[in-house]
Design an enzyme around this catalytic site. Structure first.
Site, PDB file in Angstrom:
ATOM      1  N   HIS A  34      22.306 -73.926-109.506  1.00 53.31           N
ATOM      2  CA  HIS A  34      20.906 -73.894-109.061  1.00 53.31           C
ATOM      3  C   HIS A  34      20.073 -74.646-110.102  1.00 53.31           C
ATOM      4  CE1 HIS A  34      20.589 -70.802-112.096  1.00 53.31           C
ATOM      5  NE2 HIS A  34      21.520 -70.089-111.480  1.00 53.31           N
ATOM      6  N   HIS A  37      20.773 -74.084-113.827  1.00 56.39           N
ATOM      7  CA  HIS A  37      21.896 -74.826-114.402  1.00 56.39           C
ATOM      8  C   HIS A  37      21.522 -76.294-114.608  1.00 56.39           C
ATOM      9  CE1 HIS A  37      24.310 -71.650-112.135  1.00 56.39           C
ATOM     10  NE2 HIS A  37      24.765 -71.534-113.356  1.00 56.39           N
ATOM     11  N   GLY A 150      21.892 -70.566-120.920  1.00 59.31           N
ATOM     12  CA  GLY A 150      20.591 -70.054-120.490  1.00 59.31           C
ATOM     13  C   GLY A 150      20.272 -68.706-121.134  1.00 59.31           C
ATOM     14  N   GLU A 151      18.978 -68.520-121.435  1.00 57.57           N
ATOM     15  CA  GLU A 151      18.543 -67.259-122.067  1.00 57.57           C
ATOM     16  C   GLU A 151      18.521 -66.087-121.088  1.00 57.57           C
ATOM     17  OE1 GLU A 151      14.835 -68.298-123.972  1.00 57.57           O
ATOM     18  OE2 GLU A 151      15.874 -68.570-125.885  1.00 57.57           O
ATOM     19  N   SER A 188      19.474 -67.334-110.340  1.00 59.55           N
ATOM     20  CA  SER A 188      20.827 -66.825-110.574  1.00 59.55           C
ATOM     21  C   SER A 188      21.680 -67.196-109.373  1.00 59.55           C
ATOM     22  CB  SER A 188      20.758 -65.299-110.698  1.00 59.55           C
ATOM     23  OG  SER A 188      22.047 -64.749-110.541  1.00 59.55           O
ATOM     24  N   SER A 189      22.948 -67.463-109.625  1.00 58.84           N
ATOM     25  CA  SER A 189      23.861 -67.753-108.513  1.00 58.84           C
ATOM     26  C   SER A 189      23.937 -66.561-107.583  1.00 58.84           C
ATOM     27  CB  SER A 189      25.256 -68.078-109.037  1.00 58.84           C
ATOM     28  OG  SER A 189      25.163 -69.130-109.963  1.00 58.84           O
ATOM     29  N   ARG A 190      23.729 -65.370-108.133  1.00 58.22           N
ATOM     30  CA  ARG A 190      23.812 -64.146-107.315  1.00 58.22           C
ATOM     31  C   ARG A 190      22.657 -64.049-106.315  1.00 58.22           C
ATOM     32  NH1 ARG A 190      26.420 -62.195-112.034  1.00 58.22           N
ATOM     33  NH2 ARG A 190      28.340 -61.134-111.465  1.00 58.22           N
TER      34      ARG A 190
END
Ligand code: PAF
Length: 281
Positions: A34, A37, A150-151, A188-190
């Site tokens: 996403h 990234h 990523g933080e 998030s990928s989720r």
């Protein structure tokens, strides 16, 4: 852009890049890419001559088999995004390329110095052993000059800094800010697994976190943790796993605002587990 599946092939291309004196940036991912990234990839492309993005859903870091099974995978779409971002190499190995059969059943031992005993480490036992296992392998394969994380995964980042030091990799770890959707939801990928309604509900997580900052320093960290817990529990559709205000270095519960602090949260929205964080002091 090359798509490489084996470690031997990766080694070959890394050696060629090095022989031309190219600096190398590595962005480790589990795919389902996403904008968050892509912001890491953009940084790597700006700062290095050659960017490698690994796309590997690492089985050893999942403590829940259903989570591993449901983790979104879409290499074709990822490759399109990475091509547009000017990535040089996608490293997309299979589990057999990375792990010997016995490695999948054994816990990878690492001295976390207590960093794994709280938050994600407490609720996902063994998760960080798997993260250190795969990231140390990727560091050894690629030997990058810089690597980008990523933080959003604040605790992961703290552990990777420690691993870099303890294992003597001497790689520049670049901490990259959280990228948010317009609603404030941390990317998030989720998020792909959220329904449209859940996505709206999930936007309340960052809303509560940002609102909580108005109470610093009048509330103590303990009072603020309680406030966030109450606010999240009021929202139908969210189920809090933890909210912790931690020292940014030790990750132990903060006692006061005189130390650098970060508020880290894990919340279930339906069946989807989301994490986020905000700097408090
Ligand atoms: O943050 C992630 O996506 C993963 O934990 C990582 C660092 C790629 C290791 O599998």
């Amino acid at each position: 852009m090359l798509i490489i599946n084996s470690v031997a092939e990766l080694n070959k291309h890394i050696s060629i890049a090095r022989s031309f004196g190219k600096s190398i940036g590595l962005v480790p991912t589990m795919g389902a890419l996403h904008e968050g990234h892509i912001s890491l990839v953009n940084m790597s492309v700006d700062e290095n001559d050659y960017t490698v993005v690994s796309v590997f859903v690492n089985p050893t870091q999942f403590n829940n088999p259903e989570d591993l099974e449901k983790y979104p995978r879409n290499l074709e779409q990822d490759a399109e995004l990475l091509q547009n971002a000017k990535c040089d190499v996608i490293f997309a190995p299979s589990s057999d390329d990375i792990y010997a059969p016995n490695e999948l059943n054994e816990i990878f031992e690492f001295d976390f110095g207590g960093l794994d005993e709280v938050m994600e480490g407490k609720f996902r036992p063994g998760h960080f052993n798997g993260v250190v296992q795969i990231v140390s392998k990727l560091f050894s394969f690629v030997r990058p000059d810089r690597t980008y994380f990523g933080e959003k995964d604040f605790q992961q980042l703290a552990i990777i800094h420690r691993m870099n030091e303890l294992m003597g990799f001497n790689i520049q770890i670049v901490d990259c800010p959280i990228v948010r959707e317009e609603s404030g939801l941390a990317m998030s990928s989720r998020n792909e697994r959220l329904t449209a309604d859940e996505r709206k509900i999930a936007a309340n997580i960052s809303k509560v976190l940002f609102e909580s900052l108005n109470f610093v320093p009048n509330y103590s960290p303990a009072e603020l943790m309680q406030w966030v817990e109450n606010e999240i529990n009021k929202i139908q559709g969210l189920k809090l796993e933890y909210y912790e205000i931690a020292n940014t270095k030790t990750l132990q519960t903060a006692e006061s605002w005189n130390e650098p602090t970060v508020g880290c949260i894990a919340v279930f929205c339906g069946n989807v587990r989301l994490i986020d964080n905000v700097r408090c002091s």
